[in-house]
Each structure stands twice: as structure tokens, then as C-alpha cells.
Motif scaffolding. Structure first.
Motif, PDB file in Angstrom:
ATOM      1  N   SER A  59       0.856  -1.223   0.051  1.00 29.58           N
ATOM      2  CA  SER A  59       0.111  -0.097   0.052  1.00 29.58           C
ATOM      3  C   SER A  59       0.785   1.343   0.042  1.00 29.58           C
ATOM      4  O   SER A  59       2.127   1.184   0.340  1.00 29.58           O
ATOM      5  CB  SER A  59      -0.938  -0.086   1.161  1.00 29.58           C
ATOM      6  N   GLY A  60       0.303   2.275  -0.425  1.00 27.65           N
ATOM      7  CA  GLY A  60       0.889   3.647   0.003  1.00 27.65           C
ATOM      8  C   GLY A  60       1.314   3.985   1.256  1.00 27.65           C
ATOM      9  O   GLY A  60       2.378   4.617   1.681  1.00 27.65           O
ATOM     10  N   THR A  61       0.436   3.554   2.246  1.00 29.29           N
ATOM     11  CA  THR A  61       0.674   3.980   3.654  1.00 29.29           C
ATOM     12  C   THR A  61       1.956   2.924   3.979  1.00 29.29           C
ATOM     13  O   THR A  61       2.955   3.551   4.774  1.00 29.29           O
ATOM     14  CB  THR A  61      -0.389   3.240   4.384  1.00 29.29           C
ATOM     15  N   ILE A  64       4.746   5.067   2.911  1.00 35.58           N
ATOM     16  CA  ILE A  64       5.287   5.931   3.741  1.00 35.58           C
ATOM     17  C   ILE A  64       6.256   5.338   4.776  1.00 35.58           C
ATOM     18  O   ILE A  64       7.318   6.151   5.418  1.00 35.58           O
ATOM     19  CB  ILE A  64       4.275   6.944   4.060  1.00 35.58           C
ATOM     20  N   PHE A  86      -4.739  13.363   3.613  1.00 38.11           N
ATOM     21  CA  PHE A  86      -5.336  12.143   4.131  1.00 38.11           C
ATOM     22  C   PHE A  86      -4.645  11.465   5.473  1.00 38.11           C
ATOM     23  O   PHE A  86      -3.556  11.674   5.498  1.00 38.11           O
ATOM     24  CB  PHE A  86      -5.387  11.147   2.899  1.00 38.11           C
ATOM     25  N   ALA A  88      -3.586   8.667   6.136  1.00 40.12           N
ATOM     26  CA  ALA A  88      -2.466   7.787   5.745  1.00 40.12           C
ATOM     27  C   ALA A  88      -1.163   8.501   5.608  1.00 40.12           C
ATOM     28  O   ALA A  88      -0.085   7.718   5.829  1.00 40.12           O
ATOM     29  CB  ALA A  88      -2.931   6.904   4.537  1.00 40.12           C
ATOM     30  N   THR A  89      -1.004   9.994   5.513  1.00 44.14           N
ATOM     31  CA  THR A  89       0.520  10.578   5.598  1.00 44.14           C
ATOM     32  C   THR A  89       0.673  10.569   6.889  1.00 44.14           C
ATOM     33  O   THR A  89       2.073  10.210   7.052  1.00 44.14           O
ATOM     34  CB  THR A  89       0.014  11.761   4.933  1.00 44.14           C
ATOM     35  N   VAL A 133       3.165  16.621   0.789  1.00 45.06           N
ATOM     36  CA  VAL A 133       2.172  16.127  -0.063  1.00 45.06           C
ATOM     37  C   VAL A 133       1.615  16.877  -1.100  1.00 45.06           C
ATOM     38  O   VAL A 133       1.666  18.116  -1.162  1.00 45.06           O
ATOM     39  CB  VAL A 133       0.547  15.879   0.840  1.00 45.06           C
ATOM     40  N   ASP A 159       5.063  12.548  -0.576  1.00 46.09           N
ATOM     41  CA  ASP A 159       3.739  11.768  -0.577  1.00 46.09           C
ATOM     42  C   ASP A 159       3.073  11.957  -1.856  1.00 46.09           C
ATOM     43  O   ASP A 159       2.269  13.117  -1.978  1.00 46.09           O
ATOM     44  CB  ASP A 159       2.612  11.932   0.688  1.00 46.09           C
ATOM     45  N   GLU A 162      -1.448  10.838  -4.688  1.00 43.94           N
ATOM     46  CA  GLU A 162      -2.601  11.370  -5.525  1.00 43.94           C
ATOM     47  C   GLU A 162      -1.999  12.234  -6.654  1.00 43.94           C
ATOM     48  O   GLU A 162      -2.751  12.835  -7.416  1.00 43.94           O
ATOM     49  CB  GLU A 162      -3.291  12.475  -4.581  1.00 43.94           C
ATOM     50  N   SER A 183       0.604   5.581  -4.566  1.00 43.32           N
ATOM     51  CA  SER A 183      -0.576   4.465  -4.091  1.00 43.32           C
ATOM     52  C   SER A 183      -1.395   4.211  -5.460  1.00 43.32           C
ATOM     53  O   SER A 183      -1.681   4.954  -6.363  1.00 43.32           O
ATOM     54  CB  SER A 183      -1.516   5.233  -3.024  1.00 43.32           C
ATOM     55  N   ASN A 185      -4.336   2.459  -4.864  1.00 38.54           N
ATOM     56  CA  ASN A 185      -5.789   2.196  -4.148  1.00 38.54           C
ATOM     57  C   ASN A 185      -6.738   2.463  -5.167  1.00 38.54           C
ATOM     58  O   ASN A 185      -6.448   2.884  -6.046  1.00 38.54           O
ATOM     59  CB  ASN A 185      -5.627   3.063  -2.938  1.00 38.54           C
ATOM     60  N   LYS A 188      -7.300   5.939  -6.804  1.00 41.63           N
ATOM     61  CA  LYS A 188      -6.373   6.577  -7.340  1.00 41.63           C
ATOM     62  C   LYS A 188      -6.282   6.626  -8.902  1.00 41.63           C
ATOM     63  O   LYS A 188      -7.332   5.910  -9.389  1.00 41.63           O
ATOM     64  CB  LYS A 188      -5.164   6.180  -6.796  1.00 41.63           C
ATOM     65  N   TRP A 317     -10.258  17.186   2.452  1.00 38.13           N
ATOM     66  CA  TRP A 317      -9.716  16.460   3.518  1.00 38.13           C
ATOM     67  C   TRP A 317      -9.803  17.283   4.956  1.00 38.13           C
ATOM     68  O   TRP A 317      -9.495  18.490   4.748  1.00 38.13           O
ATOM     69  CB  TRP A 317      -8.430  16.001   3.373  1.00 38.13           C
TER      70      TRP A 317
HETATM   71  C1  LIG Z   1      -4.314   7.532  -0.691  1.00 34.64           C
HETATM   72  C2  LIG Z   1      -3.511   8.104  -0.095  1.00 34.64           C
HETATM   73  C3  LIG Z   1      -2.314   7.578   0.751  1.00 34.64           C
HETATM   74  C4  LIG Z   1      -2.226   6.181   1.131  1.00 34.64           C
HETATM   75  O1  LIG Z   1      -2.355   5.251   0.068  1.00 34.64           O
HETATM   76  P1  LIG Z   1      -2.791   3.535   0.448  1.00 34.64           P
HETATM   77  O2  LIG Z   1      -2.239   2.836  -0.787  1.00 34.64           O
HETATM   78  O3  LIG Z   1      -4.381   3.833   0.409  1.00 34.64           O
HETATM   79  O4  LIG Z   1      -2.378   3.183   1.793  1.00 34.64           O
HETATM   80  C5  LIG Z   1      -1.571   8.351   1.419  1.00 34.64           C
HETATM   81  N1  LIG Z   1      -1.590   9.567   1.098  1.00 34.64           N
HETATM   82  C6  LIG Z   1      -2.512  10.215   0.560  1.00 34.64           C
HETATM   83  C7  LIG Z   1      -2.219  11.750   0.301  1.00 34.64           C
HETATM   84  C8  LIG Z   1      -3.594   9.531  -0.216  1.00 34.64           C
HETATM   85  O5  LIG Z   1      -4.453  10.232  -0.794  1.00 34.64           O
END
Ligand SMILES: *Cc1c(COP(=O)(O)O)cnc(C)c1O
Length: 371
Positions: A59-61, A64, A86, A88-89, A133, A159, A162, A183, A185, A188, A317
Motif C-alpha cells: 500500500s501507499g501507507t 510511507i 489524508f 495515511a500520510t 504532499v 507523498d 494522489e 498509491s 488504491n 487513485k 480532507w
Molecule cells: C491514498 C493516499 C495515501 C495512502 O495510500 P494507500 O495505498 O491507500 O495506503 C497516502 N496519502 C495520500 C495523500 C493519499 O491520498
């Protein structure tokens, strides 16, 4: 009920590229672990964005989290993080038992305000890393941010979850700082159903991340571990979807730009509507078309009017320093992020939308304003 219009939903290639790569994985029984699709997806994405190395992750998370670890962030360290993003950052800062300090946005970019960043460095000179970000596909003011961070000799993590497809002065976002993350997800600009990528020009650090992300198994016949490990790698099936999606990224950016320009043309004249900022140095991917309402109409009115017509839209957000889970951490800035949150609406930006769909969205909003 009218056909549902989505904010941003998965859009596989018309050519079926994704299925070809998945079929290959099935035919060779490379379902797991790793395999050719993972290796090739890493290489293809690194080439696309202009980075020396990439690690495909779950995942993107996770990306990070691994970037913070690669940057040496550990217990008690301070990390600067934009407040308007978001969650997740910010969450991975806590996974590393580090301390986030949230930084306000700038009206010119909606992203991290360089002046607030300067102020943060004055207050916390011992900061360990800075996360930037690129919100909604808009590049942050990277020249100023990099100048400040280089002057203080602090690593920068971008990050770019997006902003895959966004360029800043001809350079791909995610490749300007020391580490970049993407990411895949479901919502995206391209998706693998779920997944992420960490990129860097530091090849040795990327190799180390691959090691941590596969449970930190030492080179030994028995199971030997001298470091804490994670199960963060991308599967070979998922990577196959990613390889197919990467082929249509440019097409998706083109359509997202078309959607943004459509809205701008149709809605800009309405009282108090202001679209997300454009800057000379910014070639956005227009992941989500977003606007600010400065007039009498409030975001919730527009969101509810659209929902009645089965059209999905979202607020901007909610800033991290306003979130109960992050309340106790420091925030540097004024009320810019808060105002963007209170007045912002993300319009449906699904690349499968037709002109009729776009007109449907615009008509609901125009009718609301004219009521
Ligand atoms: C979607 C998103 C993430 C997380 O990515 P995942 O793949 O869902 O874990 C992190 N930062 C931002 C700004 C996002 O929009």
C-alpha cells in the motif's frame, strides 16, 4: 434511480492489458511470492517517473512507513507533515513512535506553506524528516521547500499518492525529494485494487526496504532475523494489474484534465466559486477536480444536492490538527487548511464519465445556485 456517478472509481484499460499480465502469472504459476510482474512493474514505474529504483509494496501507507524508516526516523523523532491531507500520510509517523508536527497550507498551492515550514524549523531545529504532499494532484512549491530542507540538511519524503502523472517544472512529483511514494488504491488515478510504490535514487536504501518488507530475513539457510521485519511486499498478481494500468496513465491524465476544464468552463461564473489553483510550474494530473465556495452556498448543500441525484462528491480532507487522534500534537500556521476544508468540494472526477454525465453534474449545481 439514475445511473450512479462516482468520485473516482477503478478504470481498467479498454485493451485488457491488465488481464494479459495476470494470465501470464497464472500460466507460469507465479501467483506468489513476487515474480516477474513485480520486478517489471518496479522497473517500468521507475522509468516512467524518472527514478533510479523502486520497491513495490502492499500500500501507499506501507511505502510511507518504509520511507520514514529508510530516512532514519525512530522513537521520539520529530517529523513535519502537512495538516491538509489524508490520515495515511501521518499514521506511519506514529507507527515509528515518532512525533508529527503539522504544517499549514498555502492558498497559492493548497499544499505545505513554505513560510510555516520555516517557522517550524525555528521551533524544532532537530527535526528528523519532512513529508510533503501533492494534494489532489497539485504539486507543492518544491523549489522553496527543498531549499529550506537542504539548508537544514533534513531528508524530504514526497507523498505523491494522489499525484502520479503530475510534473513540477518538468520533473515528476515523487522524484524531487529523497524518497517518493505512490498509491494504487481503488480511487487513485490508476489502481491495482490496492498497492503502493516507494521510489528513490538511493538504490541501496530501496534494496534495504525490500529486505525489511519481506520480514527482514537474513541470508542464512535457517530463519535468521537481526532486524524487525514487515510483510509489506506487493503480490505478483497485483503487480500485473499495475503494469497494465501504467500503459494508460497518460490517457487518464488527459481525461482528468478534460473533466477539470469542463467544470471550470461551466461553473466558474457562479457566485463565489473558485477552482483549485494553477501555477506556471505545475502540470497537475487533476486527480480530483476541486473547488472552493466563497459565496452563500455551502459545500454540504452542493454535496447533498448531488447525492439526491445519485452523484458522489466529497468535502476536502479534514486537517490532521483538527482530528481527535492527532489533537495533542503541535500545529504551525493559521487557518488556511481549515478554511480550505470548510469551503471545499471535490467534484466527481471519474475518468469513465461521458459529456452527458458531466452536464448532469453541472446542471444539478447550476440549478441549486439558481433556485
Ligand atoms: C491514498 C493516499 C495515501 C495512502 O495510500 P494507500 O495505498 O491507500 O495506503 C497516502 N496519502 C495520500 C495523500 C493519499 O491520498
Amino acid at each position: 434511480m439514475k445511473k450512479r456517478i462516482y468520485l473516482s472509481s477503478p478504470h481498467m484499460s479498454d485493451e485488457g492489458y491488465e488481464k494479459i499480465f495476470i494470465k501470464e502469472a497464472f500460466d507460469t504459476n507465479w501467483i506468489a511470492p513476487l515474480g516477474k510482474n513485480v520486478d517489471e512493474f518496479e522497473k517500468e514505474l521507475a522509468r516512467k517517473v524518472g527514478s533510479k529504483a523502486a520497491a513495490a509494496l502492499s500500500s501507499g501507507t506501507a511505502a510511507i512507513h518504509m520511507a520514514l524508516k529508510a530516512a532514519g526516523v525512530g522513537e521520539g523523532d520529530i517529523v513535519f507533515c502537512p495538516t491538509l491531507t489524508f490520515a495515511a500520510t501521518a499514521n506511519p509517523i506514529i507507527y515509528q513512535n515518532a512525533i508529527p508536527v503539522f504544517i499549514d497550507s498555502d492558498y497559492e498551492t493548497w499544499n505545505m506553506c513554505p513560510d510555516a515550514l520555516e517557522e517550524a524549523f525555528e521551533r524544532y531545529p532537530n527535526v528528523k524528516a519532512v513529508i510533503v504532499v501533492h494534494l489532489y494532484g497539485l504539486a507543492a512549491d518544491m523549489d522553496r521547500i527543498m531549499e529550506i530542507c537542504r539548508r537544514h540538511n533534513v531528508p524530504v519524503i514526497e507523498d505523491a499518492a494522489e499525484s502520479l502523472g503530475t510534473y513540477y517544472k518538468g520533473k515528476h512529483t515523487g522524484t524531487i525529494g529523497d524518497y517518493g511514494i505512490f498509491s494504487f488504491n481503488g480511487n487513485k488515478i490508476i489502481t491495482t485494487s490496492g498497492g503502493g510504490m516507494l521510489v528513490s535514487d538511493n538504490v541501496e536504501r530501496i534494496e534495504k526496504v525490500r529486505f525489511w518488507a519481506t520480514q527482514s530475513r537474513d541470508k542464512a539457510r535457517h530463519y535468521q532475523h537481526s532486524e524487525l521485519g514487515y510483510n509489506y511486499r506487493m503480490s505478483n498478481i497485483v503487480a500485473g494489474i499495475g503494469r497494465g494500468q501504467l500503459k494508460v496513465l497518460d490517457q487518464r491524465v488527459e481525461k482528468k484534465r478534460y473533466i477539470f476544464e469542463f467544470y471550470k468552463r461551466e461553473l466558474s461564473d457562479l457566485d463565489g466559486i473558485q477552482f483549485m489553483p494553477s501555477n506556471d510550474w505545475n502540470e497537475p494530473n487533476y486527480w480530483l477536480s476541486t473547488m472552493i465556495l466563497n459565496g452563500k452556498v455551502r459545500p454540504i448543500d452542493v454535496i447533498e444536492a448531488l447525492e439526491k441525484e445519485n452523484i458522489e462528491s466529497r468535502p476536502v480532507w479534514k486537517p490532521m490538527h483538527m482530528q481527535p487522534v492527532f489533537e495533542k500534537y503541535d500545529f504551525i500556521g493559521t487557518d488556511v487548511a481549515q478554511k480550505l476544508f470548510e469551503n471545499g468540494v471535490c467534484l466527481p472526477s471519474d475518468t469513465k464519465m461521458t459529456d452527458e454525465d458531466l452536464e448532469r453534474v453541472c446542471n444539478v449545481i447550476k440549478n441549486y445556485y439558481e433556485r
